[in-house]
Design a protein around this motif. Structure first.
Motif, PDB file in Angstrom:
ATOM      1  N   LEU A 178      53.823  90.317  40.813  1.00 46.44           N
ATOM      2  CA  LEU A 178      54.676  89.993  41.963  1.00 46.44           C
ATOM      3  C   LEU A 178      56.160  90.081  41.602  1.00 46.44           C
ATOM      4  O   LEU A 178      57.004  90.160  42.487  1.00 46.44           O
ATOM      5  CB  LEU A 178      54.367  88.587  42.474  1.00 46.44           C
ATOM      6  N   LEU A 179      56.464  90.051  40.314  1.00 43.55           N
ATOM      7  CA  LEU A 179      57.869  90.150  39.896  1.00 43.55           C
ATOM      8  C   LEU A 179      58.544  91.379  40.491  1.00 43.55           C
ATOM      9  O   LEU A 179      59.709  91.334  40.868  1.00 43.55           O
ATOM     10  CB  LEU A 179      57.939  90.253  38.370  1.00 43.55           C
ATOM     11  N   VAL A 180      57.783  92.484  40.558  1.00 39.57           N
ATOM     12  CA  VAL A 180      58.331  93.719  41.119  1.00 39.57           C
ATOM     13  C   VAL A 180      58.882  93.455  42.513  1.00 39.57           C
ATOM     14  O   VAL A 180      60.012  93.836  42.834  1.00 39.57           O
ATOM     15  CB  VAL A 180      57.226  94.795  41.192  1.00 39.57           C
ATOM     16  N   LEU A 181      58.070  92.774  43.336  1.00 37.77           N
ATOM     17  CA  LEU A 181      58.508  92.491  44.704  1.00 37.77           C
ATOM     18  C   LEU A 181      59.748  91.613  44.692  1.00 37.77           C
ATOM     19  O   LEU A 181      60.677  91.811  45.467  1.00 37.77           O
ATOM     20  CB  LEU A 181      57.389  91.797  45.491  1.00 37.77           C
ATOM     21  N   PHE A 182      59.755  90.634  43.795  1.00 42.29           N
ATOM     22  CA  PHE A 182      60.884  89.720  43.729  1.00 42.29           C
ATOM     23  C   PHE A 182      62.173  90.518  43.479  1.00 42.29           C
ATOM     24  O   PHE A 182      63.187  90.347  44.160  1.00 42.29           O
ATOM     25  CB  PHE A 182      60.630  88.703  42.615  1.00 42.29           C
ATOM     26  N   ILE A 183      62.104  91.421  42.496  1.00 38.90           N
ATOM     27  CA  ILE A 183      63.290  92.229  42.171  1.00 38.90           C
ATOM     28  C   ILE A 183      63.699  93.057  43.388  1.00 38.90           C
ATOM     29  O   ILE A 183      64.884  93.148  43.728  1.00 38.90           O
ATOM     30  CB  ILE A 183      62.993  93.137  40.958  1.00 38.90           C
TER      31      ILE A 183
ATOM     32  N   VAL B 252      56.703  80.987  45.538  1.00 44.74           N
ATOM     33  CA  VAL B 252      55.450  81.308  44.847  1.00 44.74           C
ATOM     34  C   VAL B 252      55.616  81.050  43.349  1.00 44.74           C
ATOM     35  O   VAL B 252      54.747  80.451  42.706  1.00 44.74           O
ATOM     36  CB  VAL B 252      55.046  82.773  45.104  1.00 44.74           C
ATOM     37  N   ILE B 253      56.776  81.471  42.807  1.00 42.21           N
ATOM     38  CA  ILE B 253      56.996  81.246  41.371  1.00 42.21           C
ATOM     39  C   ILE B 253      57.013  79.747  41.090  1.00 42.21           C
ATOM     40  O   ILE B 253      56.441  79.265  40.111  1.00 42.21           O
ATOM     41  CB  ILE B 253      58.333  81.889  40.924  1.00 42.21           C
ATOM     42  N   ARG B 254      57.637  78.984  41.999  1.00 36.55           N
ATOM     43  CA  ARG B 254      57.766  77.543  41.787  1.00 36.55           C
ATOM     44  C   ARG B 254      56.385  76.876  41.737  1.00 36.55           C
ATOM     45  O   ARG B 254      56.120  76.025  40.905  1.00 36.55           O
ATOM     46  CB  ARG B 254      58.588  76.936  42.926  1.00 36.55           C
ATOM     47  N   ILE B 255      55.512  77.315  42.646  1.00 40.66           N
ATOM     48  CA  ILE B 255      54.218  76.624  42.728  1.00 40.66           C
ATOM     49  C   ILE B 255      53.215  77.163  41.714  1.00 40.66           C
ATOM     50  O   ILE B 255      52.569  76.406  41.004  1.00 40.66           O
ATOM     51  CB  ILE B 255      53.656  76.722  44.155  1.00 40.66           C
ATOM     52  N   ARG B 256      53.122  78.485  41.645  1.00 39.79           N
ATOM     53  CA  ARG B 256      52.093  79.024  40.763  1.00 39.79           C
ATOM     54  C   ARG B 256      52.546  79.174  39.309  1.00 39.79           C
ATOM     55  O   ARG B 256      51.745  79.449  38.443  1.00 39.79           O
ATOM     56  CB  ARG B 256      51.624  80.399  41.298  1.00 39.79           C
ATOM     57  N   ARG B 257      53.837  79.100  39.052  1.00 36.63           N
ATOM     58  CA  ARG B 257      54.384  79.140  37.686  1.00 36.63           C
ATOM     59  C   ARG B 257      53.863  80.314  36.873  1.00 36.63           C
ATOM     60  O   ARG B 257      53.520  80.165  35.720  1.00 36.63           O
ATOM     61  CB  ARG B 257      54.018  77.866  36.921  1.00 36.63           C
ATOM     62  N   TYR B 258      53.770  81.517  37.489  1.00 44.40           N
ATOM     63  CA  TYR B 258      53.162  82.599  36.735  1.00 44.40           C
ATOM     64  C   TYR B 258      54.160  83.252  35.789  1.00 44.40           C
ATOM     65  O   TYR B 258      53.796  84.092  34.976  1.00 44.40           O
ATOM     66  CB  TYR B 258      52.561  83.645  37.680  1.00 44.40           C
ATOM     67  N   VAL B 259      55.422  82.892  35.895  1.00 44.90           N
ATOM     68  CA  VAL B 259      56.413  83.501  35.014  1.00 44.90           C
ATOM     69  C   VAL B 259      57.539  82.491  34.866  1.00 44.90           C
ATOM     70  O   VAL B 259      57.710  81.623  35.730  1.00 44.90           O
ATOM     71  CB  VAL B 259      56.886  84.846  35.614  1.00 44.90           C
ATOM     72  N   PHE B 260      58.293  82.553  33.770  1.00 41.36           N
ATOM     73  CA  PHE B 260      59.351  81.595  33.435  1.00 41.36           C
ATOM     74  C   PHE B 260      58.786  80.217  33.103  1.00 41.36           C
ATOM     75  O   PHE B 260      59.514  79.298  32.863  1.00 41.36           O
ATOM     76  CB  PHE B 260      60.375  81.406  34.584  1.00 41.36           C
ATOM     77  N   PHE B 261      57.479  80.029  33.210  1.00 40.20           N
ATOM     78  CA  PHE B 261      56.925  78.712  32.903  1.00 40.20           C
ATOM     79  C   PHE B 261      55.881  78.861  31.807  1.00 40.20           C
ATOM     80  O   PHE B 261      55.238  79.908  31.690  1.00 40.20           O
ATOM     81  CB  PHE B 261      56.268  78.076  34.129  1.00 40.20           C
ATOM     82  N   ALA B 262      55.690  77.806  31.036  1.00 39.41           N
ATOM     83  CA  ALA B 262      54.763  77.914  29.912  1.00 39.41           C
ATOM     84  C   ALA B 262      53.316  77.917  30.387  1.00 39.41           C
ATOM     85  O   ALA B 262      52.500  78.723  29.972  1.00 39.41           O
ATOM     86  CB  ALA B 262      55.003  76.759  28.951  1.00 39.41           C
ATOM     87  N   ASN B 263      52.966  76.981  31.310  1.00 34.34           N
ATOM     88  CA  ASN B 263      51.553  76.866  31.675  1.00 34.34           C
ATOM     89  C   ASN B 263      51.333  77.279  33.130  1.00 34.34           C
ATOM     90  O   ASN B 263      51.587  76.492  34.034  1.00 34.34           O
ATOM     91  CB  ASN B 263      51.065  75.433  31.477  1.00 34.34           C
ATOM     92  N   PRO B 264      50.870  78.511  33.375  1.00 39.81           N
ATOM     93  CA  PRO B 264      50.594  78.920  34.761  1.00 39.81           C
ATOM     94  C   PRO B 264      49.459  78.081  35.346  1.00 39.81           C
ATOM     95  O   PRO B 264      48.592  77.605  34.602  1.00 39.81           O
ATOM     96  CB  PRO B 264      50.197  80.388  34.634  1.00 39.81           C
ATOM     97  N   GLN B 265      49.500  77.937  36.641  1.00 39.66           N
ATOM     98  CA  GLN B 265      48.518  77.065  37.296  1.00 39.66           C
ATOM     99  C   GLN B 265      47.205  77.825  37.493  1.00 39.66           C
ATOM    100  O   GLN B 265      47.189  78.966  37.933  1.00 39.66           O
ATOM    101  CB  GLN B 265      49.090  76.644  38.656  1.00 39.66           C
TER     102      GLN B 265
END
Length: 1588
Positions: free
Chosen positions: A137-142, A190-203
């Protein structure tokens, strides 16, 4: 024009960057291309290459799995983005064409790329979502960030150059910045809730519980927004239906949120919360609880509805715009304005874009698509809510039924009928109200908007037209209420007719034997006549309502244009006229529907009131131990869960179900003595009136022993059992139930949780609609040994062997009809099988003969129950069993007469003991050993065997027929299923039409065609008129567009003589024709609506008449083979469909088809180019309807077939309440009810989702039709082929097509389902009738034949059916006048067949019976049967008066009737009844005991003074004393007549003059009884020996 990105205008250098790079507009636009290209470059490889290798796919319905937060918002924003890009693109193209000398690609190229990029983004997102790979999803974010930045730069530059909101491009850019910003926010979330990037432990995420369960197939709540809106997920189901039918397995389970339990808890909480502490007795309002539980979805649906209605007005406005600007498009606009250029390019204002016809056409298309999507979404939401509400209400009602007090049921405050109505009618009414309720508040808004727009188009005259519509609305409402009333009255008549028909079918044998068919047939016809009268009014009102619907728009248009002509001397322009026409069409629908909705609202009010009364009615009293914890069982779930956590998905459903099923424990009261199971002290009990039925009861039931309760009929024995079970209302006193001894408790715990339940067998047997085995095990675990023991004890094995599938055969209302004895034995078996300590048996021997009773007593009660040390309470009349009793309770008139052991009674109450002894002796002598094991039971088995044997034969024949048909129909095997299933049943349609009469059919077809051609003519004339007006005025110079004359297109100018004042003339020419056409249209509307309805009516009349006559005159064999339920269905459900449903469907189908065809015809004739586009559209339409019809039919069948068990379960529960409560099986029954409700709701949900699927598809097709029509007319107009008026006409018609396309398909599917009813009725019309004529004329038969009663039987051979073996073979006998003849023999020896042969009821294929010199086969049946009389073994009474039952032909005097009653020992009883001979007999004679009914049947035979009387085992259900009297009476009263007795018990024919012993259809012995007794080894002698 050369193509170049920045354009090459003269004198400007587009590529110069002197003022700074960002100040070059073209460069900024190029910058805007960057993000789009970036996205496409990155996502395409990922989409096409990297996809197959994903290893982390989770195995579930992954294509429906919504993972990421903000999902729906993202779809909505992306769609808005796409729309804005389209606008941007259009704006670029239009401004490019407007002002520039060369093409400036940078005006529209970025918009186009943006469109593609947005589409890609959503596809890409969907794929990421289904494969759960959030990192991508990072692609879309960019992308969102870049796009946001570049657009912001563009907006900032615009602001710098003072391009403001008055310019369209500024607005568009601002919107794009906003949308990109929002999408960026969604992505950050989405990044805030699912923490798939920039966070250590993805949900970690698990799919919703419903999707882990593969049984859930209803995916609407889980799919993405696009699939939700278009029902894309239904495709595999609907297209797959073509290959193999949809079954219950295919539609799976309901999602948790829609299950009945979830919704029940919701509604119940809302209901219970209203009970406040200070006012606990106040009835909670059902409306309020419904609003609290289901208010939100309704609001959502209403929002959708408002959006759809507002978008609906875009249609007329776009049409008016297109027609208006077509002319201006022709003249390229002159450079009158100052060029608004910045950056060297033109900026247009917002309104300018909307003056481009092509833009308007696209807008019209988009508006239609959106409007239809919203409308279907609104429908779907209300339907889902309605279904949820119905599930909740059904659970609520069911719960209440389980707690209803018995006195309520038996005292008739709450009848079974009322409960069935609540379930079948009231809940559905509320559901329908919910479906329609958004209309209540959406319609007024729609009407107001429509009127405002009309005023804006046409001024005051529009209000005249609108007022015509509004004023006629109350008339429509009036018609609607009238319709409801007549429907009610016709319903009453039809239930009445059904009751009569049922009685006839149940007593058909008797009717035929007494030759009364015609009397009863006439009474049904008379009721049918009343029903038809109300159906006639119904048809009249329906046709009026259809007529109003069709005629109102014509009348409104007429009024408007005539008024306009007088008020405003210049006529309306075509653009105004056709916009107004389209608006009138929009306005009519809500007004027509409003009446329906209001009617439904009124019905819903009534339904809620009934429901409220029901929910407030009496419950079982809480004063007895049994119900102290009654409310617990259903609320158990709630108590454990906290309030409505049930709806919470996070808690797995399993625990909830367990809580819900918490078995209830009774709290026990200590008792003095331990060996008493039940003790009643000082009890006064009542059935609800204040009179106590049982008074001063003090009894004890000893533990582990056999207690018998005896007493005369009606002394309160059964009531005593019910009082102990806590079913009666206690006035004073109490019932104690003892605890089990401690040691036993431990042992019992393992056996069964139902240890305090009582196994209870009622007197009136109660069966479930289930297999025999399920009826006996009744929810207990199956133990083979125990099951076999129980079946043997109840001697059910021989009966089970006769059933087609053994003990897996369905019995009960919908299954196979068992006889009374068989039903009763199954009930007793159920009580024996249960693992309970206490068994209550209420007169289990009443319908059994002596052998079975003995066997049951010995094996079942004494051995099976006593071995288990179970406490048994037995109510019985058979005093000879008293010797087995450990404890006896004798009752008299509602109180206990004596209590104790037999010894006690012998010593203390000699009188009573002697009385019993005399009775017992009599019973012993006559009953102890019954002759041959030939009794009622064997007879019951015989009828069963006969029914099955014949049924198989018939089934084989049917199969053969079907196979032949199939072979004829299809040659190639491959396409059989598909062809068969997608064919429309034309043959049945023809059969239906032809039964309506050919004249009517011709009238209907011709008037329909005429009506539609006139309607087209009206609109066409309008087009000519308005076009001519604009043309004339142009000729006169009054109307100029941009200073250029339009004289070239004014063709009519040349023909008009006075150019000075052309309008007056033209109007005098156009107006009258217009008025005449409108008048003709209105009359034709009336004629067509009447013809269709009355065609339907005459078809219904003829079909029912023929059906009734065929069935009543069918041979008795037909009734043995065909189940009663099947015949009744033809008279109830199928007749109802033919009466009320087919005509409106047929009308609607023809109307919508003709409307679509006429519309397509009009468009094609105006713009022939449209025909090219029509071909692919037609193909698409063909496939949509083909697939839908098959799937819809299957789903409809599923809905019907799942509804029946649900209704049956309700009525079953209501009937067997006492049993269910005694057994303590409430929780199991609730569970079953929830399952059935869910199954039915699933089917219904799928059906309505399939309807939405179809409507979305046909609506989109309609939108494409509008688009192509608009495109074609714009194109043809630009070549000067058409006038504006006709373009308007074509577009208005194209708009109507969208409304009617789906109706064509829906009605086709409905008609197909409804024609099945005609097919079923038709299949019965081919049955053979009995030959009623005979070869003699009635006049040749002497008046008083048979005078002597002499019978000669010569070489008689009889069979039931040409397919079957003969039952009587070459029988010869001679009976002298006045002889008393006894016929005996084992079961199946042909005794009954012989009695039927006297009446020519069976097929006599050889030999003859001659009575008084006339061969009976030559007589007309009516004559023969009316001159003999017979008494049958099962007594049949009809509802009516006693007089009617004895003498329906009304030929006898009262004295003769009284005399007959006196002979039958009934005179005193009838005298005591209110009304005497006119006293009421309820249905089936239920208000008399079986014995009394049998006596009435005897009286009926005596009334007929025929010289031959045949008694077929007539005294089987009469007690001994009465039977003895009867035997004497028959001997005296019939001294001079011939009496043929078919005997069960040989002693009844010992006094006969002649005995015939039969065996296997032959006569074995034939002589005087004395002579036969002397032959010691003879059959008769052995019978008598066995009897002594």
């Amino acid at each position: 024009m050369a193509l170049s990105f920045c354009g090459i205008d003269n004198g400007t250098n587009a590529y110069s960057v002197e003022k700074g790079v960002l100040n070059n507009g073209c460069f900024v636009d190029a910058l805007n291309l960057v993000p789009h290209v970036f996205l496409l470059f990155i996502t395409f490889p990922i989409l096409f290459i990297g996809w197959g290798s994903q290893s982390s796919k989770v195995q579930i319905h992954h294509n429906t799995w919504l993972h990421f937060p903000g999902h729906n918002l993202r779809w909505i924003l992306t769609f808005s983005l796409l729309f804005v890009h389209v606008c941007e693109f259009a704006e670029g193209i239009v401004s490019n064409n407007r002002m520039m000398e060369t093409n400036h690609l940078h005006l529209f190229m970025p918009a186009f790329m943006g469109f593609i990029a947005a589409t890609t983004s959503v596809v890409y997102y969907h794929n990421i979502e289904t494969s759960n790979f959030p990192k991508l999803l990072l692609v879309l974010f960019i992308y969102w960030v870049l796009a946001f930045i570049t657009k912001s730069i563009k907006l900032w530059k615009f602001a710098e150059y003072h391009v403001g909101p008055q310019h369209l491009r500024f607005c568009i850019t601002a919107l794009l910045v906003l949308l990109y910003g929002l999408l960026m926010a969604v992505e950050i979330n989405v990044i805030r809730i699912r923490r798939y990037v920039f966070f250590a432990n993805p949900q970690k995420v698990k799919p919703p519980e419903d999707l882990q369960d593969l049984g859930v197939r209803f995916l609407q709540p889980f799919v993405n927004l696009l699939s939700k809106a278009t029902y894309w997920w239904m495709n595999p189901l609907i297209i797959g239906a073509h290959k193999r039918p949809i079954e219950l397995k295919k539609i799976g389970k309901l999602p948790i949120a829609m299950r009945a339990l979830t919704n029940y808890l919701r509604l119940k909480d809302a209901y219970e919360d209203q009970r406040t502490a200070e006012d606990p007795d106040r009835a909670p309002s059902i409306w309020r609880s419904m609003y609290r539980a289901f208010g939100r979805p309704i609001l959502l649906s209403s929002t959708f509805r408002y959006l759809a209605d507002l978008l609906g007005f875009a249609g007329p406005l776009c049409i008016s715009g297109i027609v208006k600007y077509l002319k201006t498009d022709k003249d390229v606009a002159t450079p009158d304005k100052v060029k608004e250029t910045y950056f060297g390019v033109y900026f247009m204002s917002s309104t300018e874009l909307l003056q481009n016809t092509s833009v308007l056409a696209v807008l019209l298309f988009l508006a239609l698509v959106l409007q239809r999507t919203f409308l279907q979404a609104s429908y779907y939401v209300t339907i889902e809510t309605g279904i949820n509400l119905r599930g909740a209400l059904l659970a609520m009602i069911y719960n209440k039924i389980l707690r209803l007090s018995t006195s309520n049921m038996s005292m008739g405050e709450m009848t079974l009928g009322q409960i069935n109505n609540l379930v079948a009618i009231e809940t559905n009414q509320l559901m329908w109200f919910l479906f329609l309720c958004p209309n209540l508040w959406a319609m007024p808004v729609q009407i107001v908007m429509g009127v405002i727009l009309l005023y804006y188009l046409l001024g005051w005259s529009a209000l005249v037209g609108a007022s015509v519509i509004v004023l006629l609305a109350p008339v429509q409402y009036l018609i609607a209420t009238k319709l409801a009333d007549t429907q009610k009255s016709s319903l009453e008549h039809s239930t009445d007719r059904l009751k009569k028909t049922t009685e006839i079918l149940k007593g058909i044998k008797l009717l035929k034997l007494y030759a009364w068919e015609n009397i009863f047939c006439d009474s049904v016809e008379e009721t049918r006549g009343k029903e038809l009268t109300s159906l006639k009014t119904f048809a009249l009102y329906t046709s009026m309502s259809i007529f109003m619907n069709a005629a109102i728009p014509i009348a409104a248009v007429l009024a408007t244009f005539v008024m306009h002509h007088f008020l405003d001397k210049t006529g309306p322009s075509p653009s105004e006229a056709f916009a107004a026409l389209a608006l009138f069409h929009i306005l009519v629908t809500p007004l027509f529907l409003l009446s329906t909705v209001v009617r439904f609202a009124v019905k819903a009010l009534v339904s809620v009131q009934k429901l409220g009364e029901f929910l407030q009615s009496d419950e079982i009293g809480d004063d007895s131990w049994r119900n102290g914890d009654m409310p617990l069982s259903f609320e158990a779930g709630k108590k454990h869960l906290g309030v409505t956590k049930a709806i919470n998905r996070k808690q797995p459903m399993r625990y909830q179900m367990d809580n819900y099923e918490q078995p209830t424990r009774r709290q026990m009261r200590p008792t003095e003595t331990e060996d008493v199971a039940v003790k009643v002290s000082n009890g006064f009990f009542t059935w609800g009136s204040n009179l106590s039925t049982l008074s001063d009861i003090n009894i004890r039931i000893p533990t582990g022993q056999l207690t018998m309760i005896v007493g005369q009929v009606g002394c309160g024995k059964s009531s005593l059992l019910l009082a102990m079970l806590g079913e009666m209302q206690t006035i004073e006193g109490r019932v104690f139930w003892s605890k089990l001894p401690e040691c036993e408790v431990a042992r019992e715990e393992n056996i069964s949780k139902n240890r305090y339940s009582v196994a209870y067998a009622t007197q009136k047997s109660w069966l479930l609609n289930a297999t025999v085995e399920e009826n006996i095990t009744f929810g207990c675990h199956f133990s083979k040994q125990r099951y076999k023991a129980v079946i043997d004890a109840c001697s059910l094995q021989p009966d089970i062997d006769l059933l087609p599938f053994g003990d897996q055969t369905e019995i009960g209302e919908r299954g196979i009809n068992l006889s009374g004895g068989q039903r009763q034995r199954i009930c007793v078996a159920r009580a024996l099988y249960q693992n309970t300590n206490i068994v209550f048996l209420d007169d289990p021997f009443s319908a059994l003969d002596i052998h079975l009773s003995d066997h049951l007593m010995q094996e079942g009660i004494l051995k099976f129950l006593q071995d288990d040390k179970r406490t048994v309470v037995l109510v019985t009349h058979k005093l000879q069993y008293l010797i087995h009793a450990d404890w006896i309770i004798a009752m008299k008139d509602g109180s206990v007469l004596r209590e104790g052991t037999l010894k006690d009674i012998q010593t203390h109450d000699v009188e009573l003991y002697d009385h019993w002894k005399t009775l017992m002796n009599r019973q012993d002598q006559e009953l102890e050993k019954d002759i041959q094991q030939d009794s009622q039971t064997t007879l019951e088995r015989k009828t069963l065997r006969r029914a099955f044997y014949s049924r198989e034969a018939k089934n084989q024949m049917d199969d053969e027929d079907e196979e032949e048909e199939e072979e004829e129909e299809e040659d190639d095997n491959m396409s059989t299923t598909t062809n068969r299933r997608s064919k429309i049943p034309w043959r049945m349609c023809w059969c239906y039409m032809s039964s309506g009469g050919f004249f009517m059919v011709f009238l209907m077809v011709s008037s329909k065609l005429l009506k539609h051609s006139v309607i087209v003519a009206i609109d066409y004339w309008l087009a000519l008129w308005t076009s001519s007006k604009t043309n004339q005025s142009a000729g006169a110079g009054t109307y100029a567009s941009n200073g250029t004359r339009l004289a070239d297109s004014a063709s009519s100018n040349a023909t008009l003589p006075t150019p000075g004042n052309p309008e007056a003339e033209s109007d005098s020419y156009y107006l009258p024709v217009f008025i005449v056409l409108c008048a003709a249209g209105i009359t034709l509307c009336l004629i067509t609506s009447l013809t269709v309805e009355f065609l339907g009516l005459s078809a219904a009349t003829n079909l029912h008449h023929n059906l009734l006559n065929k069935i009543i005159h069918a041979p008795i064999r037909f009734f043995d083979i065909t189940p009663l339920g099947q015949i009744l269905n033809r008279f109830s459900a199928d007749t109802n469909i033919i009466d009320q449903h087919i005509p409106p469907t047929l009308e609607s189908l023809t109307r919508s088809t003709l409307l679509c065809l006429s519309a397509i015809g009009v468009i094609s004739s105006i713009t022939p180019a449209f025909l090219i586009a029509l071909v692919p559209l037609a193909v698409a339409f063909y496939f949509i309807q083909k697939y839908f019809r098959v799937a819809s039919k299957d789903l409809q069948d599923l809905d019907d077939s799942t509804q029946l068990p649900l209704l049956c379960h309700f009525s079953e529960t209501a009937e067997g309440l006492t049993t269910i409560r005694a057994f303590r099986h409430e929780a199991r029954f609730k569970q079953r009810m929830l399952e059935l409700t869910d199954t039915n709701n699933t089917a219904y949900l799928f059906l309505s989702a399939a309807n939405r699927w179809l409507e979305v598809r046909t609506d989109y097709l309609g939108a494409v039709i509008v688009l192509t029509a608009a495109g074609a007319s714009i194109w043809s107009f630009s070549y000067g082929l058409r006038s504006g008026g006709l373009v308007g006409l074509g577009l208005t018609y194209a708009l109507t097509v969208t409304n009617y396309l789906n109706w064509v398909v829906r009605n086709l599917a409905d008609l197909e389902v409804q024609m099945a009813a005609v097919k079923k009725v038709n299949s019965f019309l081919s049955t053979e009738s009995e030959n009623y004529e005979g070869s003699m004329d009635t006049s040749q038969v002497p008046e008083n034949w048979p005078q002597d009663g002499e019978i000669k039987i010569q070489d008689l051979c009889v069979r039931y059916d040409p397919m079957l073996k003969p039952v009587l073979k070459h029988v010869n006998a001679y009976i002298e006048p006045g002889q008393k003849v006894g016929i005996c023999g084992r079961t199946g020896s042909g005794k009954s067949s012989l009695s039927l042969a006297f009446f020519n009821m069976v097929d006599i294929f050889e030999g003859k019976i001659v009575i008084d010199g006339i061969d009976i086969c030559k007589l007309p049946l009516q004559t023969l049967r009316s001159r003999l009389s017979i008494i049958l073994q099962d007594p049949v009474l009809f509802s009516g008066s006693i007089r009617f039952n004895l003498d329906p032909e009304r030929t006898c005097t009262d004295d003769r009737l009284w005399e007959a009653l006196e002979i039958a020992q009934l005179k005193n009883m009838v005298k005591a009844l209110p009304g005497g001979l006119d006293a009421v007999v309820t249905e089936g004679g239920e208000n008399f005991s079986v014995g009394q009914r049998q006596l009435f049947c005897l009286a009926r035979a005596f009334v007929r003074k025929s010289s031959i009387l045949i008694m077929d085992e007539a005294t089987a259900s009469i007690d001994m004393a009465t039977e003895n009297i009867l035997q004497k009476v028959v001997m005296t009263a019939f001294a001079d007549r011939t009496v043929v007795t078919i005997a069960h018990r040989v002693h009844t024919i010992l006094t006969a003059d002649l005995v015939i012993v039969m065996k296997r259809g032959n006569i074995l012995e034939y002589d005087k009884p004395e002579t036969l007794l002397e032959q010691e080894d003879g059959m008769f002698a052995s019978f008598v020996k066995a009897d002594m």
